[in-house]
Design a protein around this motif. Structure first.
Motif, short mmCIF file in Angstrom:
data_model
loop_
_atom_site.label_atom_id
_atom_site.label_comp_id
_atom_site.label_asym_id
_atom_site.label_seq_id
_atom_site.Cartn_x
_atom_site.Cartn_y
_atom_site.Cartn_z
N ILE A 95 -11.01 10.11 8.72
CA ILE A 95 -10.72 9.56 8.39
C ILE A 95 -11.52 8.88 6.66
N SER A 96 -10.96 8.83 6.03
CA SER A 96 -12.20 8.64 4.26
C SER A 96 -11.16 8.09 3.58
N ARG A 97 -12.05 7.95 2.57
CA ARG A 97 -11.31 7.22 1.43
C ARG A 97 -12.03 7.40 -0.12
N ASP A 98 -10.43 7.41 -1.23
CA ASP A 98 -11.66 7.24 -2.05
C ASP A 98 -10.67 6.25 -2.85
N THR A 99 -12.19 5.18 -3.94
CA THR A 99 -11.01 3.87 -4.11
C THR A 99 -11.26 3.74 -5.18
N ALA A 100 -11.28 4.85 -6.48
CA ALA A 100 -11.51 5.63 -7.25
C ALA A 100 -9.40 6.00 -7.87
N LYS A 101 -9.39 6.55 -6.53
CA LYS A 101 -8.15 7.31 -6.68
C LYS A 101 -6.69 6.32 -6.07
N PHE A 134 -0.14 -3.64 11.24
CA PHE A 134 0.19 -2.32 10.07
C PHE A 134 1.10 -2.46 9.32
N GLY A 135 1.52 -2.76 8.22
CA GLY A 135 2.73 -3.08 6.93
C GLY A 135 2.51 -1.68 6.38
N SER A 136 3.46 -1.76 5.34
CA SER A 136 4.06 -0.99 4.38
C SER A 136 3.94 0.70 4.77
N TRP A 137 4.31 1.04 5.26
CA TRP A 137 4.48 2.00 5.77
C TRP A 137 4.87 3.21 5.10
N GLY A 138 4.43 4.38 4.63
CA GLY A 138 4.78 5.59 3.83
C GLY A 138 6.23 6.22 4.74
N GLN A 139 6.51 7.17 3.92
CA GLN A 139 7.51 8.18 4.17
C GLN A 139 7.25 9.10 5.93
N LEU A 163 -4.54 15.21 5.22
CA LEU A 163 -3.78 14.93 4.66
C LEU A 163 -4.28 13.40 2.95
N SER A 164 -2.95 13.13 2.44
CA SER A 164 -3.47 12.53 1.73
C SER A 164 -2.73 11.16 1.30
N CYS A 165 -2.70 9.79 1.03
CA CYS A 165 -2.05 8.77 1.56
C CYS A 165 -2.25 7.91 0.66
N ALA A 166 -1.47 8.16 -1.30
CA ALA A 166 -1.46 7.71 -2.37
C ALA A 166 -0.66 6.74 -2.58
N ALA A 167 -1.72 5.44 -3.34
CA ALA A 167 -0.81 4.13 -2.99
C ALA A 167 -0.53 3.87 -4.45
N SER A 168 0.38 2.93 -4.53
CA SER A 168 0.72 2.76 -6.25
C SER A 168 1.75 0.94 -6.14
N GLY A 169 1.31 0.77 -7.22
CA GLY A 169 1.90 -0.95 -6.95
C GLY A 169 0.33 -1.92 -6.96
N ARG A 170 -0.41 -1.34 -6.11
CA ARG A 170 -1.74 -2.61 -6.28
C ARG A 170 -2.55 -1.58 -4.92
N THR A 171 -3.73 -1.71 -5.94
CA THR A 171 -5.18 -1.47 -4.96
C THR A 171 -5.19 -1.20 -3.69
N LEU A 172 -5.49 -0.52 -2.96
CA LEU A 172 -6.00 -0.72 -1.54
C LEU A 172 -7.80 -0.89 -1.30
N SER A 173 -8.38 -1.15 -2.19
CA SER A 173 -9.84 -1.16 -2.57
C SER A 173 -10.73 -2.80 -1.11
N SER A 174 -10.04 -3.02 -1.29
CA SER A 174 -10.05 -4.51 -0.03
C SER A 174 -9.58 -3.37 1.62
N GLN A 216 3.69 -5.31 -4.98
CA GLN A 216 4.11 -5.14 -3.15
C GLN A 216 3.45 -3.11 -3.58
N VAL A 217 2.73 -2.88 -2.39
CA VAL A 217 2.10 -1.49 -2.03
C VAL A 217 3.08 -0.90 -1.86
N GLN A 218 3.16 0.91 -2.34
CA GLN A 218 4.06 1.45 -1.98
C GLN A 218 2.71 2.94 -1.55
N LEU A 219 2.87 3.50 -0.42
CA LEU A 219 2.32 4.48 0.27
C LEU A 219 2.73 5.61 0.48
N VAL A 220 2.30 6.48 -0.34
CA VAL A 220 2.90 7.98 -0.19
C VAL A 220 2.48 9.01 0.59
#
Length: 126
Positions: A70-76, A113-118, A20-31, A1-5
């Motif tokens: 809005i933008s995304r960095d897949t590597a990060k 939408f789901g997996s909301w951050g805090q 603002l940054s939204c970092a994901a852990s647990g699973r990749t956001l790439s797709s 399960q992904v966690q968003l911070v």
């Protein structure tokens, strides 16, 4: 399960900028398509911006078009919201979330939408 911070919020004067940054852990956001939302005191949570899994498609709320990006960095494994020309009415808690079915389209509901951050607080002074 992904966690968003979320991070990067703070106090800024009107006309200023924040990223603002939204970092994901647990699973990749790439797709997965991702979205940013905000909730001001006493108001309902509202859509701000969304980006497709590839990053090639973006949508914005009319009130932030031309000011927010809005933008995304897949590597990060991170999604960003660059906010320029901030106004006091942008004051809110900002949240990121992941599209449940992986896609974005105009008129999506919060329930898409789901997996909301805090959330991270953004305060813009006049």
């Amino acid at each position: 399960q992904v966690q968003l911070v979320e991070s990067g919020g703070g106090l800024v004067q009107g006309g200023g900028s924040l990223r603002l940054s939204c970092a994901a852990s647990g699973r990749t956001l790439s797709s997965r398509a991702m979205g940013w939302f905000r909730q001001a005191p006493g108001k309902e949570r509202e859509f701000v911006a969304a980006i497709s899994g590839s990053g090639s498609i973006t949508y914005y709320q009319d009130r932030v078009k031309g000011r927010f990006t809005i933008s995304r960095d897949t590597a990060k494994n991170t999604v960003y919201l660059q906010m320029n020309s901030l106004k006091p009415e942008d004051t809110a808690v900002y949240y990121c979330a992941r599209s449940i079915d992986g896609s974005i389209r105009p008129g999506q509901e919060l329930t898409d939408f789901g997996s909301w951050g805090q959330g991270t607080q953004v305060t813009v002074s006049s």
